[in-house]
Design an enzyme around this catalytic site. Structure first.
Site, PDB file in Angstrom:
ATOM      1  N   HIS A  24      41.796  35.993  44.719  1.00  0.00           N
ATOM      2  CA  HIS A  24      41.411  37.432  43.733  1.00  0.00           C
ATOM      3  C   HIS A  24      42.092  37.071  42.308  1.00  0.00           C
ATOM      4  CE1 HIS A  24      45.060  39.621  45.758  1.00  0.00           C
ATOM      5  NE2 HIS A  24      45.346  38.269  45.345  1.00  0.00           N
ATOM      6  N   ASN A  25      41.424  37.574  41.346  1.00  0.00           N
ATOM      7  CA  ASN A  25      41.805  37.490  39.880  1.00  0.00           C
ATOM      8  C   ASN A  25      41.955  36.114  39.373  1.00  0.00           C
ATOM      9  OD1 ASN A  25      43.628  40.147  41.232  1.00  0.00           O
ATOM     10  ND2 ASN A  25      42.321  40.286  39.279  1.00  0.00           N
TER      11      ASN A  25
END
Length: 351
Positions: A239-240
């Protein structure tokens, strides 16, 4: 079967024609042995000896090899790139009949542009948007409010999560998962507690994602894959993360959360990257590299030990294990050398 004259191909791709322009081409082939009616290419000089005996109807070559052609041919500055562009004309995977196949479930609230194909047992949820000419293969799932750009192809059993946005002319191979829950957990008094992953995934244009590759949605902000990125099979992007434009990543690489990889990077197979680091543009990381800190300058980086004879490997490992003791001994020597001049000075002053 679609055929093209060599002259047509030269004009279409801006290549120099050598020999009979009326030669008909119905497919592509390797240089050795070659295949009648097909076109091959020569880009690696190691295979130059195959040019004389090829059975191909025509060959794509660079300027250096144009004089050695024994068949009609096309001359390109980059023969491999020219071959890649030309081979698209003969790729049967790009052909499909628009429409919704039996067993597909398409929500009435989904928006489908012209020329879309939704395959057997695929699911398109409410609010999803499919661009013109998009191909949704058998068993795929397009989550609610997801956007699939024009000409993008989900080959089979691809899972697209809610609110994911994918640009145009992308290809996602079987088993790819885009927009799954990010690995966010907080340790509470009674064990792990889930941290909601509220972002999504944004993918640019002309991106390829390999089979069984997983890209997690962001925790708060979005995970971003920029235009032109190439991802091999079995890659994990947490994620991210942000992957820069035209970067290529080989199979079995894992990238931990909130890491940024720059543009035009080449990441070898089985590379591991720690989280919250930044990789500069134009970086090359060799296979099995372990990246634990940011890389701020372009260049070629590697880590890990190459394969060797088992006995030599054991000796190397033994030496590595002794490094800590050797370091401590070296420090003792340095301390002794630093003290020695002081002792000599004291003796001189007493005398």
């Amino acid at each position: 079967m679609t055929t093209y004259s060599l002259a047509d191909l030269a004009a279409r791709f801006g290549l120099e024609l050598k020999g009979e322009g009326g030669t008909l081409i119905e497919g592509v082939c390797s240089l050795d042995p070659g295949k009648p009616g097909c076109i091959g290419f020569l880009s690696n000089p190691k295979f130059r000896t195959q040019l004389a005996g090829t059975r191909a109807a025509a060959v794509i070559v660079g300027p250096r090899d144009a004089a050695s052609l024994t068949t009609p041919g096309l001359v390109a500055k980059d023969p491999y790139l020219a071959y890649a562009r030309l081979a698209v004309l003969f790729d049967p995977d790009r052909e499909f009949v628009p429409g919704i196949q039996a067993g597909a479930q398409v929500s009435p609230q989904a928006r489908l542009a012209a020329g879309v194909h939704v395959g057997y047992n695929a699911v398109v949820e409410a609010g999803a948007e499919l661009g013109e000419g998009a191909y949704i293969g058998p068993g795929c799932i397009v989550g609610r409010d997801a956007v699939i750009g024009p000409g993008t192809r989900l080959v089979a059993q691809v899972h697209i999560g809610a609110r994911v946005r994918i640009g145009g002319r992308c290809t996602l191979q079987p088993g790819a998962v885009v927009g799954s829950r990010g690995f966010g957990n907080a340790r509470g008094p009674n064990g792990w507690e889930e941290v909601p992953q509220l972002g999504t995934v944004v993918i640019g244009d002309n991106v390829e994602i390999g089979a069984n590759t997983c890209i997690d949605r962001g925790a708060i902000e979005d995970t971003v894959i920029e235009d032109g990125v190439r991802l091999d099979n079995l890659i994990m992007i947490a994620h991210n993360c942000r992957i820069g434009r035209d970067t290529a990543i080989a199979a079995c690489t894992g990238i931990a959360g909130s890491t940024t990889v720059g543009a035009r990077c080449l990441i070898g197979g089985a590379v591991g990257m720690a989280g919250h680091i930044t990789i500069a543009d134009d970086v090359v990381i060799l296979g099995r590299g372990m990246v634990t800190n940011s890389i701020t300058e372009k260049g070629v980086y590697g880590s890990g030990l190459p394969l060797s004879d088992a006995r030599e490997w054991r000796k190397t490992v033994a030496r590595i294990r002794r490094l800590a003791r050797l370091e401590e001994r070296l420090r003792e020597v340095e301390r002794h050398l630093q003290l020695a001049p002081r002792e000599q000075d004291n003796e001189s002053s007493e005398s």
